[in-house]
Scaffold this active site. Sequence first.
Site, short mmCIF file in Angstrom:
data_model
loop_
_atom_site.label_atom_id
_atom_site.label_comp_id
_atom_site.label_asym_id
_atom_site.label_seq_id
_atom_site.Cartn_x
_atom_site.Cartn_y
_atom_site.Cartn_z
N ASN A 1 0.87 -1.18 0.00
CA ASN A 1 0.00 0.00 0.00
C ASN A 1 0.91 1.23 0.00
OD1 ASN A 1 -1.79 2.05 0.48
ND2 ASN A 1 -2.38 1.38 2.54
N LYS B 1 0.21 4.23 -0.38
CA LYS B 1 -0.47 5.42 0.16
C LYS B 1 -0.24 6.60 -0.77
CE LYS B 1 -0.14 3.33 4.68
NZ LYS B 1 -0.07 3.49 6.11
N HIS C 1 -9.43 1.19 5.13
CA HIS C 1 -8.15 1.45 5.80
C HIS C 1 -8.36 2.47 6.93
CE1 HIS C 1 -4.04 2.64 6.52
NE2 HIS C 1 -3.68 1.53 5.92
N GLU D 1 -6.72 4.93 7.81
CA GLU D 1 -6.52 6.33 7.41
C GLU D 1 -7.77 6.90 6.74
OE1 GLU D 1 -2.84 5.56 5.40
OE2 GLU D 1 -1.97 5.06 7.35
N GLU E 1 -4.92 -4.63 10.95
CA GLU E 1 -3.92 -3.56 11.07
C GLU E 1 -4.20 -2.75 12.34
OE1 GLU E 1 -1.97 -2.42 7.09
OE2 GLU E 1 -3.75 -1.21 7.29
N GLY F 1 3.03 2.64 10.82
CA GLY F 1 4.04 3.70 10.71
C GLY F 1 4.75 4.01 12.02
N SER G 1 3.79 -1.65 10.31
CA SER G 1 5.25 -1.66 10.52
C SER G 1 5.93 -2.96 10.10
CB SER G 1 5.58 -1.33 11.98
OG SER G 1 5.23 0.01 12.25
N GLY H 1 3.04 -0.95 4.21
CA GLY H 1 2.91 0.46 3.85
C GLY H 1 4.26 1.05 3.48
N GLY H 2 4.88 1.75 4.44
CA GLY H 2 6.13 2.48 4.20
C GLY H 2 7.21 1.67 3.48
#
Length: 244
Positions: free
Chosen positions: A10, A12, A89, A91, A161, A167, A204, A225-226
């Site tokens: 993802n 983002k 999600h 977010e 999640e 993050g 993470s 993600g990141g």
Amino acid sequence: MKSEKLIVGNMKMNLSATEISEYLKKFQFDDPQDQVVICPSAVYIPYFLKQPYKVGIQNVFFRDKGAYTGEISVSQVASLGIEYVIVGHSERRIYFKESDQDINKKVISALKYGFTVILCIGETAEEKGLLKTARVLKRQLLNCLRNVDTHYFSKIIIAYEPVWAIGSDVTPTLMEIEETIQYIKGIVLQYFGHEDIRVMYGGSVNSKNIEELNQISNVSGFLVGGASIRAEEFLKIIEVTVKK
Ligand code: 13P
């Protein structure tokens, strides 16, 4: 038969067009490519469509078409041949105030168009602190899967999640994740009669902890993600988790 793990990136709202073309050059790997799904910002999806791995979208609107400025419909996404959609999600829930009811409409609409739906659920730090995790996950599952016909359940993957793990470089323990996945599977069996729903973990996940996280016996994959926006790092995660 136990299905192979799915690794979903993802991205983002990250990377410029130039960075995306650099990424595409670096993000190359051999079979099996159907276990990897990359979800870039929607504007970049066309760049990914000719790649051998799968492409997904980070969000969709449930209506087919009409005067909904800025939205992208499931039918539009389906018309590009995309197979995966992330829905719910945290977010989207937190910053765009999406409710379980909104998410439920998206789930139903995406399933109708043949998507595999990655439905995100998870508790906040506050809810965890108040020992409400089980209650929150149950509420999210029951509301978001309301009126979903059980024959669709093989096309649904729950992404657990925990919001506090996103993050943050902090993850739950392996045992906590394993127990929570078992709990989610139990809820889906009890309330929807579907056995062995696929459950992924996200929050993470990176190249340093993936060997350890990959030991979780009941996990069906990872939502990254990141670490997915760095091609080399994402490739390492894929190497550990995807069986050739
Ligand atoms: P991070 O991997 O950056 O923690 O993000 C997880 C996530 O939100 C994936 O959907």
